[in-house]
Motif scaffolding. Structure first.
Motif, PDB file in Angstrom:
ATOM      1  N   ASP A  46       0.826  -1.213   0.000  1.00 50.24           N
ATOM      2  CA  ASP A  46       0.000   0.000   0.000  1.00 50.24           C
ATOM      3  C   ASP A  46       0.862   1.265   0.000  1.00 50.24           C
ATOM      4  OD1 ASP A  46      -2.423  -1.410  -0.022  1.00 50.24           O
ATOM      5  OD2 ASP A  46      -2.429  -1.565   2.177  1.00 50.24           O
ATOM      6  N   TYR A  47       1.933   1.242   0.768  1.00 49.20           N
ATOM      7  CA  TYR A  47       2.844   2.387   0.810  1.00 49.20           C
ATOM      8  C   TYR A  47       3.462   2.626  -0.569  1.00 49.20           C
ATOM      9  CZ  TYR A  47       6.972   5.183   1.757  1.00 49.20           C
ATOM     10  OH  TYR A  47       7.930   6.166   1.708  1.00 49.20           O
ATOM     11  N   ASP A  48       3.950   1.562  -1.192  1.00 44.26           N
ATOM     12  CA  ASP A  48       4.585   1.685  -2.508  1.00 44.26           C
ATOM     13  C   ASP A  48       3.593   2.176  -3.560  1.00 44.26           C
ATOM     14  OD1 ASP A  48       6.997   0.830  -1.440  1.00 44.26           O
ATOM     15  OD2 ASP A  48       6.771  -1.236  -2.153  1.00 44.26           O
ATOM     16  N   ILE A  49       2.375   1.653  -3.523  1.00 40.97           N
ATOM     17  CA  ILE A  49       1.346   2.085  -4.476  1.00 40.97           C
ATOM     18  C   ILE A  49       1.048   3.575  -4.292  1.00 40.97           C
ATOM     19  CG2 ILE A  49      -1.109   1.876  -5.063  1.00 40.97           C
ATOM     20  CD1 ILE A  49       0.610  -0.347  -6.243  1.00 40.97           C
ATOM     21  N   ALA A  50       0.898   4.011  -3.053  1.00 32.53           N
ATOM     22  CA  ALA A  50       0.613   5.429  -2.785  1.00 32.53           C
ATOM     23  C   ALA A  50       1.737   6.324  -3.305  1.00 32.53           C
ATOM     24  CB  ALA A  50       0.395   5.653  -1.290  1.00 32.53           C
ATOM     25  N   ARG A  51       2.968   5.881  -3.124  1.00 34.13           N
ATOM     26  CA  ARG A  51       4.123   6.662  -3.589  1.00 34.13           C
ATOM     27  C   ARG A  51       4.132   6.757  -5.124  1.00 34.13           C
ATOM     28  NH1 ARG A  51       9.255   4.026  -1.959  1.00 34.13           N
ATOM     29  NH2 ARG A  51       9.245   3.311  -4.087  1.00 34.13           N
ATOM     30  N   VAL A  52       3.853   5.652  -5.784  1.00 34.14           N
ATOM     31  CA  VAL A  52       3.828   5.648  -7.251  1.00 34.14           C
ATOM     32  C   VAL A  52       2.674   6.497  -7.770  1.00 34.14           C
ATOM     33  CG1 VAL A  52       3.453   4.177  -9.271  1.00 34.14           C
ATOM     34  CG2 VAL A  52       5.028   3.455  -7.482  1.00 34.14           C
ATOM     35  N   ILE A  53       1.524   6.435  -7.099  1.00 38.18           N
ATOM     36  CA  ILE A  53       0.379   7.259  -7.498  1.00 38.18           C
ATOM     37  C   ILE A  53       0.748   8.735  -7.416  1.00 38.18           C
ATOM     38  CG2 ILE A  53      -1.913   8.042  -6.772  1.00 38.18           C
ATOM     39  CD1 ILE A  53      -2.544   5.098  -6.096  1.00 38.18           C
ATOM     40  N   ASP A  54       1.403   9.136  -6.338  1.00 33.58           N
ATOM     41  CA  ASP A  54       1.814  10.537  -6.194  1.00 33.58           C
ATOM     42  C   ASP A  54       2.755  10.959  -7.328  1.00 33.58           C
ATOM     43  OD1 ASP A  54       0.312  10.807  -3.888  1.00 33.58           O
ATOM     44  OD2 ASP A  54       2.017  10.544  -2.530  1.00 33.58           O
ATOM     45  N   GLN A  55       3.715  10.110  -7.649  1.00 34.31           N
ATOM     46  CA  GLN A  55       4.652  10.419  -8.729  1.00 34.31           C
ATOM     47  C   GLN A  55       3.924  10.512 -10.069  1.00 34.31           C
ATOM     48  OE1 GLN A  55       7.456   7.217  -8.417  1.00 34.31           O
ATOM     49  NE2 GLN A  55       8.531   8.111  -6.683  1.00 34.31           N
ATOM     50  N   ALA A  56       3.025   9.577 -10.308  1.00 35.13           N
ATOM     51  CA  ALA A  56       2.298   9.558 -11.577  1.00 35.13           C
ATOM     52  C   ALA A  56       1.368  10.756 -11.698  1.00 35.13           C
ATOM     53  CB  ALA A  56       1.513   8.258 -11.709  1.00 35.13           C
ATOM     54  N   GLN A  57       0.714  11.129 -10.600  1.00 36.20           N
ATOM     55  CA  GLN A  57      -0.164  12.303 -10.641  1.00 36.20           C
ATOM     56  C   GLN A  57       0.626  13.563 -10.957  1.00 36.20           C
ATOM     57  OE1 GLN A  57      -2.199  11.867  -6.817  1.00 36.20           O
ATOM     58  NE2 GLN A  57      -4.115  11.702  -7.944  1.00 36.20           N
ATOM     59  N   SER A  58       1.798  13.693 -10.376  1.00 38.23           N
ATOM     60  CA  SER A  58       2.642  14.857 -10.664  1.00 38.23           C
ATOM     61  C   SER A  58       3.034  14.876 -12.139  1.00 38.23           C
ATOM     62  CB  SER A  58       3.906  14.830  -9.807  1.00 38.23           C
ATOM     63  OG  SER A  58       3.582  14.995  -8.456  1.00 38.23           O
ATOM     64  N   TYR A  59       3.417  13.724 -12.646  1.00 38.67           N
ATOM     65  CA  TYR A  59       3.797  13.619 -14.053  1.00 38.67           C
ATOM     66  C   TYR A  59       2.634  14.011 -14.958  1.00 38.67           C
ATOM     67  CZ  TYR A  59       5.175  11.584 -18.509  1.00 38.67           C
ATOM     68  OH  TYR A  59       5.464  11.407 -19.834  1.00 38.67           O
ATOM     69  N   LEU A  60       1.466  13.450 -14.688  1.00 36.58           N
ATOM     70  CA  LEU A  60       0.299  13.751 -15.513  1.00 36.58           C
ATOM     71  C   LEU A  60      -0.119  15.214 -15.400  1.00 36.58           C
ATOM     72  CD1 LEU A  60      -1.951  10.599 -15.042  1.00 36.58           C
ATOM     73  CD2 LEU A  60      -0.725  11.309 -17.098  1.00 36.58           C
ATOM     74  N   SER A  61      -0.071  15.758 -14.211  1.00 37.36           N
ATOM     75  CA  SER A  61      -0.435  17.170 -14.024  1.00 37.36           C
ATOM     76  C   SER A  61       0.469  18.080 -14.847  1.00 37.36           C
ATOM     77  CB  SER A  61      -0.359  17.554 -12.552  1.00 37.36           C
ATOM     78  OG  SER A  61      -1.328  16.857 -11.810  1.00 37.36           O
ATOM     79  N   GLU A  62       1.757  17.764 -14.863  1.00 41.61           N
ATOM     80  CA  GLU A  62       2.702  18.553 -15.652  1.00 41.61           C
ATOM     81  C   GLU A  62       2.398  18.440 -17.142  1.00 41.61           C
ATOM     82  OE1 GLU A  62       6.710  17.439 -14.640  1.00 41.61           O
ATOM     83  OE2 GLU A  62       6.341  17.777 -12.506  1.00 41.61           O
ATOM     84  N   ARG A  63       2.124  17.234 -17.614  1.00 38.89           N
ATOM     85  CA  ARG A  63       1.824  17.047 -19.041  1.00 38.89           C
ATOM     86  C   ARG A  63       0.533  17.761 -19.430  1.00 38.89           C
ATOM     87  NH1 ARG A  63       5.918  15.048 -17.634  1.00 38.89           N
ATOM     88  NH2 ARG A  63       6.508  17.154 -18.095  1.00 38.89           N
ATOM     89  N   VAL A  64      -0.491  17.695 -18.579  1.00 37.47           N
ATOM     90  CA  VAL A  64      -1.760  18.363 -18.858  1.00 37.47           C
ATOM     91  C   VAL A  64      -1.556  19.876 -18.887  1.00 37.47           C
ATOM     92  CG1 VAL A  64      -4.078  18.831 -17.941  1.00 37.47           C
ATOM     93  CG2 VAL A  64      -3.218  16.483 -18.011  1.00 37.47           C
ATOM     94  N   ALA A  65      -0.806  20.399 -17.921  1.00 33.26           N
ATOM     95  CA  ALA A  65      -0.540  21.850 -17.885  1.00 33.26           C
ATOM     96  C   ALA A  65       0.233  22.292 -19.118  1.00 33.26           C
ATOM     97  CB  ALA A  65       0.230  22.202 -16.615  1.00 33.26           C
ATOM     98  N   GLU A  66       1.232  21.520 -19.519  1.00 33.86           N
ATOM     99  CA  GLU A  66       1.996  21.841 -20.726  1.00 33.86           C
ATOM    100  C   GLU A  66       1.086  21.857 -21.950  1.00 33.86           C
ATOM    101  OE1 GLU A  66       5.118  18.968 -21.050  1.00 33.86           O
ATOM    102  OE2 GLU A  66       6.217  19.784 -19.344  1.00 33.86           O
ATOM    103  N   ASN A  67       0.202  20.879 -22.030  1.00 30.19           N
ATOM    104  CA  ASN A  67      -0.711  20.787 -23.167  1.00 30.19           C
ATOM    105  C   ASN A  67      -1.663  21.977 -23.205  1.00 30.19           C
ATOM    106  OD1 ASN A  67      -1.734  19.230 -25.484  1.00 30.19           O
ATOM    107  ND2 ASN A  67      -3.585  19.089 -24.236  1.00 30.19           N
ATOM    108  N   LYS A  68      -2.202  22.342 -22.029  1.00 30.50           N
ATOM    109  CA  LYS A  68      -3.129  23.491 -21.970  1.00 30.50           C
ATOM    110  C   LYS A  68      -2.431  24.790 -22.373  1.00 30.50           C
ATOM    111  CE  LYS A  68      -6.449  21.850 -18.576  1.00 30.50           C
ATOM    112  NZ  LYS A  68      -7.030  22.028 -17.238  1.00 30.50           N
ATOM    113  N   ALA A  69      -1.162  24.919 -22.009  1.00 30.10           N
ATOM    114  CA  ALA A  69      -0.419  26.136 -22.316  1.00 30.10           C
ATOM    115  C   ALA A  69       0.076  26.171 -23.762  1.00 30.10           C
ATOM    116  CB  ALA A  69       0.772  26.269 -21.367  1.00 30.10           C
ATOM    117  N   SER A  70      -0.018  25.072 -24.442  1.00 30.75           N
ATOM    118  CA  SER A  70       0.455  24.970 -25.813  1.00 30.75           C
ATOM    119  C   SER A  70      -0.399  25.823 -26.758  1.00 30.75           C
ATOM    120  CB  SER A  70       0.406  23.513 -26.272  1.00 30.75           C
ATOM    121  OG  SER A  70       0.662  23.405 -27.649  1.00 30.75           O
TER     122      SER A  70
END
Length: 108
Positions: A46-70
């Protein structure tokens, strides 16, 4: 919740590519089964999954923000393979006692 599942799936899929390329020595199957049960029951899973989810959410948020600003935003999509990549079926497998019935606590 959907965002967490999508983020987890994307990150897990990307991580799996590098792991799959590495050779792994053969191990005793019963030892592996015991290790899976111990890993899950310890809370480390559960700890490892939560950590990976946090990393993935950050990655996706950055990609979405980059796309919106494009100047020319694209339609974004994620394709998921529904298995342990995006859903955990550990408890269901435990209920029907698939393969680890002699290692895991029996359901009540």
């Amino acid at each position: 919740m959907k965002t967490k599942l999508l983020a987890l799936s994307l990150f897990t899929s990307l991580s799996t590519l590098s792991i799959a390329a590495q050779a792994v020595p053969l191990q005793n199957l019963d030892t592996l089964k015991q290790g899976i049960v111990k890993y899950h029951q310890s809370g480390q899973y559960d700890y490892d999954i939560a950590r990976v989810i946090d990393q993935a959410q950050s990655y996706l948020s950055e990609r979405v923000a980059e796309n919106k600003a494009s100047a020319h935003p694209k339609k974004l999509a994620i394709v998921l393979d529904i298995d342990e990549t995006s859903l955990s079926n550990y408890n269901d497998l435990k209920k029907v006692r698939i393969w680890w019935h002699k290692f895991a606590a029996r359901p009540s």
